[in-house]
Design an enzyme around this catalytic site. Structure first.
Site, short mmCIF file in Angstrom:
data_model
loop_
_atom_site.label_atom_id
_atom_site.label_comp_id
_atom_site.label_asym_id
_atom_site.label_seq_id
_atom_site.Cartn_x
_atom_site.Cartn_y
_atom_site.Cartn_z
N SER A 158 25.70 60.73 19.49
CA SER A 158 25.14 59.38 19.68
C SER A 158 25.29 58.52 18.44
O SER A 158 25.75 57.38 18.51
CB SER A 158 23.66 59.48 20.08
OG SER A 158 23.53 60.14 21.31
N GLU A 159 24.91 59.07 17.30
CA GLU A 159 25.01 58.31 16.04
C GLU A 159 26.46 57.97 15.73
O GLU A 159 26.78 56.85 15.33
CB GLU A 159 24.39 59.11 14.90
CG GLU A 159 24.52 58.46 13.55
CD GLU A 159 23.31 57.68 13.12
OE1 GLU A 159 23.46 56.82 12.23
OE2 GLU A 159 22.22 57.91 13.65
#
Length: 168
Positions: free
Chosen positions: A68-69
């Site tokens: 996600s990051e």
């Protein structure tokens, strides 16, 4: 000194594996592969292997956070004209698990693309390996990033792999 992509024999090819090796070493290490990169969407996939599982043979939540990051950061980087970005907040909800051998599909899209702050949503789904279609949502994350930070002189060439692979 040769980089990770050159070690993989990726100097002249554009396969998904080579693309990931050039763009993000941690994602490459766990087997993630990028599919599309643009200022409005970053996507890819991962087959769940022992490298990314908990002892119970399910995808580790930290791996979902890493994906996600990374996808949100790349999207924000492309959206702000390849100026440096930095994640300042990540929240993630895990709804369902996926097992060893399952396919995970991931996509990041911007919710807000301001000049200073961007907010991206990243969704991970269990995928059907034969059709590459989403079966069900496994996690949803929101990533807030500060954008348009100055790029230090010694990192001016960091944008080259992104220029090679992104749809700008």
């Amino acid at each position: 000194m040769e980089n990770q992509a050159q070690k993989q024999g990726c100097s002249s090819t554009t396969s998904a594996t080579c693309k990931t090796a050039e763009l993000d070493a941690p994602l490459h290490t766990i087997g993630f592969e990028f599919d599309d990169l643009s200022p409005s969407s970053v996507s890819g996939h991962l087959f769940v292997t022992p490298k990314c599982c908990q002892p119970f043979k399910v995808l580790h939540g930290g791996v979902s956070a890493l994906i996600s990051e990374a996808l949100a950061s790349i999207g924000a980087y492309l959206a702000c004209g390849m100026k440096r970005v930095a994640g300042i907040h990540l929240s993630i909800d895990h709804m369902k698990s996926v097992q060893l051998g399952d396919l995970v599909l991931a996509q990041a899209t911007p919710l807000s693309s301001g000049r200073t702050i961007q907010v991206w949503e990243v969704r991970l789904w269990k995928g059907d390996a034969s059709s590459m279609k989403n079966e069900y949502l496994i996690s949803s994350a929101r990533v807030t990033l500060v954008c348009n930070l100055p790029v230090p002189n010694h990192l001016k060439d960091a944008s080259q792999p992104f220029r090679k692979y992104a749809k700008l």
